[in-house]
Scaffold this active site. Structure first.
Site, PDB file in Angstrom:
ATOM      1  N   HIS A 137       0.943  -1.134   0.028  1.00 34.11           N
ATOM      2  CA  HIS A 137      -0.026   0.184  -0.021  1.00 34.11           C
ATOM      3  C   HIS A 137       0.987   1.294   0.025  1.00 34.11           C
ATOM      4  O   HIS A 137       2.065   1.241   0.499  1.00 34.11           O
ATOM      5  CB  HIS A 137      -0.852  -0.162   1.224  1.00 34.11           C
ATOM      6  CG  HIS A 137      -2.148   1.024   1.563  1.00 34.11           C
ATOM      7  ND1 HIS A 137      -1.809   2.490   1.917  1.00 34.11           N
ATOM      8  CD2 HIS A 137      -3.332   1.048   1.274  1.00 34.11           C
ATOM      9  CE1 HIS A 137      -2.603   2.967   1.877  1.00 34.11           C
ATOM     10  NE2 HIS A 137      -3.893   2.202   1.402  1.00 34.11           N
ATOM     11  N   ASP A 214       3.724  -4.163   7.753  1.00 36.40           N
ATOM     12  CA  ASP A 214       2.348  -3.352   7.774  1.00 36.40           C
ATOM     13  C   ASP A 214       1.186  -4.206   8.167  1.00 36.40           C
ATOM     14  O   ASP A 214       0.756  -5.103   6.984  1.00 36.40           O
ATOM     15  CB  ASP A 214       2.133  -2.655   6.290  1.00 36.40           C
ATOM     16  CG  ASP A 214       0.840  -1.973   6.166  1.00 36.40           C
ATOM     17  OD1 ASP A 214      -0.241  -2.214   7.123  1.00 36.40           O
ATOM     18  OD2 ASP A 214       0.525  -1.520   5.001  1.00 36.40           O
ATOM     19  N   GLN A 217      -4.094  -4.843   7.185  1.00 37.06           N
ATOM     20  CA  GLN A 217      -5.507  -5.742   6.881  1.00 37.06           C
ATOM     21  C   GLN A 217      -5.217  -7.013   7.517  1.00 37.06           C
ATOM     22  O   GLN A 217      -6.107  -8.343   7.255  1.00 37.06           O
ATOM     23  CB  GLN A 217      -5.319  -6.069   5.189  1.00 37.06           C
ATOM     24  CG  GLN A 217      -5.519  -4.895   4.271  1.00 37.06           C
ATOM     25  CD  GLN A 217      -6.885  -4.213   4.528  1.00 37.06           C
ATOM     26  OE1 GLN A 217      -7.818  -5.007   4.853  1.00 37.06           O
ATOM     27  NE2 GLN A 217      -6.948  -3.057   3.988  1.00 37.06           N
ATOM     28  N   LYS A 240      -9.894  -0.426  11.016  1.00 34.61           N
ATOM     29  CA  LYS A 240     -10.172  -1.625  10.576  1.00 34.61           C
ATOM     30  C   LYS A 240     -10.427  -2.808  11.712  1.00 34.61           C
ATOM     31  O   LYS A 240     -10.739  -3.896  11.313  1.00 34.61           O
ATOM     32  CB  LYS A 240      -8.913  -1.828   9.502  1.00 34.61           C
ATOM     33  CG  LYS A 240      -8.925  -0.932   8.397  1.00 34.61           C
ATOM     34  CD  LYS A 240      -8.103  -1.319   7.319  1.00 34.61           C
ATOM     35  CE  LYS A 240      -7.124  -0.365   6.688  1.00 34.61           C
ATOM     36  NZ  LYS A 240      -8.062   0.333   5.551  1.00 34.61           N
ATOM     37  N   CYS A 380      -4.640   2.574  -3.501  1.00 30.23           N
ATOM     38  CA  CYS A 380      -3.542   2.994  -2.822  1.00 30.23           C
ATOM     39  C   CYS A 380      -2.446   2.068  -3.195  1.00 30.23           C
ATOM     40  O   CYS A 380      -1.480   2.055  -2.256  1.00 30.23           O
ATOM     41  CB  CYS A 380      -3.578   3.677  -1.439  1.00 30.23           C
ATOM     42  SG  CYS A 380      -4.733   4.864  -1.134  1.00 30.23           S
TER      43      CYS A 380
HETATM   44  N1  C6P Z   1      -6.302   0.688   3.026  1.00 28.13           N
HETATM   45  C1  C6P Z   1      -8.113   0.120   1.786  1.00 28.13           C
HETATM   46  O1  C6P Z   1      -9.197   0.404   0.980  1.00 28.13           O
HETATM   47  P1  C6P Z   1      -4.547   4.227   7.132  1.00 28.13           P
HETATM   48  O2  C6P Z   1      -5.092   4.921   6.143  1.00 28.13           O
HETATM   49  O3  C6P Z   1      -3.276   4.776   7.709  1.00 28.13           O
HETATM   50  O4  C6P Z   1      -5.651   3.740   8.264  1.00 28.13           O
HETATM   51  O5  C6P Z   1      -4.170   2.877   6.437  1.00 28.13           O
HETATM   52  C2  C6P Z   1      -3.372   2.613   5.189  1.00 28.13           C
HETATM   53  C3  C6P Z   1      -3.266   1.278   4.954  1.00 28.13           C
HETATM   54  C4  C6P Z   1      -2.016   0.670   4.957  1.00 28.13           C
HETATM   55  N2  C6P Z   1      -1.566  -0.614   4.533  1.00 28.13           N
HETATM   56  C5  C6P Z   1      -2.687  -1.261   4.056  1.00 28.13           C
HETATM   57  C6  C6P Z   1      -2.349  -2.484   3.604  1.00 28.13           C
HETATM   58  C7  C6P Z   1      -3.985  -0.792   3.816  1.00 28.13           C
HETATM   59  O6  C6P Z   1      -4.907  -1.592   3.391  1.00 28.13           O
HETATM   60  C8  C6P Z   1      -4.270   0.390   4.460  1.00 28.13           C
HETATM   61  C9  C6P Z   1      -5.532   1.080   4.214  1.00 28.13           C
HETATM   62  C10 C6P Z   1      -7.415   1.152   2.529  1.00 28.13           C
HETATM   63  O7  C6P Z   1      -7.448  -0.475   0.826  1.00 28.13           O
HETATM   64  C11 C6P Z   1      -7.701   2.614   2.202  1.00 28.13           C
HETATM   65  S1  C6P Z   1      -6.641   2.946   0.830  1.00 28.13           S
END
Ligand code: C6P
Length: 423
Positions: A137, A214, A217, A240, A380
């Site tokens: 991401h 990371d 998910q 999440k 993203c």
């Molecule tokens: N993915 C998706 O729809 P934040 O925005 O910091 O809470 O999360 C960022 C992020 C980082 N790593 C992974 C693997 C993610 O999936 C996400 C967030 C959302 O897939 C929003 S783009």
């Protein structure tokens, strides 16, 4: 691809010993309508909906306990501090870490920025290698670009195979060049691939690399134990994990956090300030300047309690069952391309796809008319889109409260999208 599984009767479905219907009843938003249709919320990879317990905790915090933490010697401040630190202890328990190894941030994006800048500024020099994978991401790409630009370090990429699994030979080759950092996702937000993270981290550590995982998910979908994984840093995002927005977590190994300089300065993170000198507070305060996200931390603590009440093993299994139910039904739709591993043993509950002849934004718009919420776009993950040869995909992503009927509505909506486009 496995043959289509039969549809279980909705009333018979349980998750972690609880009837799915009673779980759904705890989520007020699931009972609203969208465009005159019942809502089928299948955009859980972006953010999940919140159970009453989380909503009530945030509400009660403001009604009863609101004060600043670690500051006032009065009852409300003590209550707020207890809630805030209590949540830190809950998160530490969830991850198998010590509470002092848990830093609260705004989200996982700021957690990764903290690690990349905080560690990288003093440890990276020109020519040092930072290894990333094609399935990251942007949150685990851009912070490394920023620190690479500042220090002269270089970024190297590890590829994926055609089923969306990490190319292990490419990883081994990258690690043989002795990188300083491996920053890698635990679960892909586009492919759903679950990476064998403990093995990968062990290989990277043997090569002498700092490891950051990371877990955005992964943490909402499976039990995660940072001691077993062995990474130096592990981040996730509260919204999440059934918690509120505005709170994220960076786990850092204690020795690394002790050695690292703070990334941001301000109140609450100091030991002593004079006109000429500042000394830092110990971890985790050293990395939490200013008034922290107190209500959000309290809400995240309630989210942790809530998932523990059901069990992350059971939540992940339910989402995998929905994926196994959905994959063959989606595959039957003419013009359908599915991305990610074809069996569900190493994929989490989300499915990205391309419907030939209908742009993902149009797919999403037509599904919305059916009350079905999915995500369309590059998610993203633009380097991954390039690798897949698409500009965008549509993604359905599951959570604990989703049902096979909602998958059926998704499939019906997709047939409708083809009809609308004359296909
Ligand atoms: N993915 C998706 O729809 P934040 O925005 O910091 O809470 O999360 C960022 C992020 C980082 N790593 C992974 C693997 C993610 O999936 C996400 C967030 C959302 O897939 C929003 S783009």
């Amino acid at each position: 691809m496995s043959p289509a599984a039969p549809t279980p009767a909705p009333s018979a479905v349980t998750v972690g010993g609880r009837a799915l219907e009673s779980i759904r009843a705890e989520f007020p938003i699931l009972h609203r309508e969208v465009k005159g249709q019942p809502l089928s919320y299948l955009d859980n990879g972006a953010t999940v909906q919140k159970p009453e317990a989380v909503i009530q905790t945030v509400d009660e915090y403001y009604r009863l306990h609101n004060a600043n933490v670690h500051r006032g010697i009065h009852t409300l401040s003590e209550e707020a501090t207890n809630l805030y630190e209590g949540s830190r202890a809950k998160v530490a328990g969830l991850l198998g870490a010590h509470p002092r190894e848990i830093i609260f941030t705004k989200n996982v994006t700021s957690a990764i920025n903290l690690a990349a800048q905080g560690w990288g500024a003093d440890n990276l020099k020109p020519g040092d290698r930072i290894v990333l994978t094609e399935m990251e991401h942007h949150a685990n790409i851009v912070p490394w670009h920023l620190i690479a630009k500042r220090t002269g370090a270089v970024i190297e990429w590890v590829g994926i195979d055609d089923e969306g699994r990490l190319d292990r030979e490419s990883l081994t080759a990258a690690l043989s060049r002795e990188p300083r950092v491996l920053a890698i996702t635990h679960v892909s937000n586009v492919l759903g691939t679950i990476l064998p993270i403990s093995e990968i981290v062990a290989e990277a550590k043997a090569a002498g690399a700092l490891t950051l995982v990371d877990g955005a998910q992964a943490v909402p979908k499976m039990p995660v134990n940072v001691a077993e994984i062995g990474a130096d840093f592990y981040g996730f995002t509260g919204h999440k994990l059934y918690g509120p927005t505005g709170i994220g977590v960076l786990y850092g190994r204690r020795e690394i956090l002790d050695e690292m300089e703070p990334f941001e300065g301000g109140g609450s993170m100091i030991n002593k300030v004079s006109k000429d000198e500042v000394t830092w507070a110990s971890v985790p305060a050293k990395f939490e300047p200013g008034t922290p996200p107190i209500a959000q931390a309290a809400g995240l603590g309630a989210g942790v309690d809530w998932v523990n009440g059901i069990g992350l093993e059971a939540i992940g299994a339910h989402e995998r069952e929905l994926t196994a139910y959905a994959l063959p039904r989606l595959e039957e739709i003419p013009g359908m391309t599915l991305f990610g591993p074809s069996d569900t043993t190493d994929r989490a509950g989300l499915i990205s796809f391309d419907l030939e002849g209908v742009h993902p934004h149009d797919v999403s718009e037509i599904l919305d008319r059916h009350g079905v919420a999915v995500r369309a776009g590059h998610h993203c993950a633009q380097p991954l889109m390039k690798r897949l040869g698409v500009a965008a995909t549509t993604r359905a992503s599951f959570a604990v409260y989703n049902t096979t009927e909602e998958v059926d509505r998704l499939v019906e909506g997709l047939h409708d999208a083809r009809r609308v486009f004359g296909l």
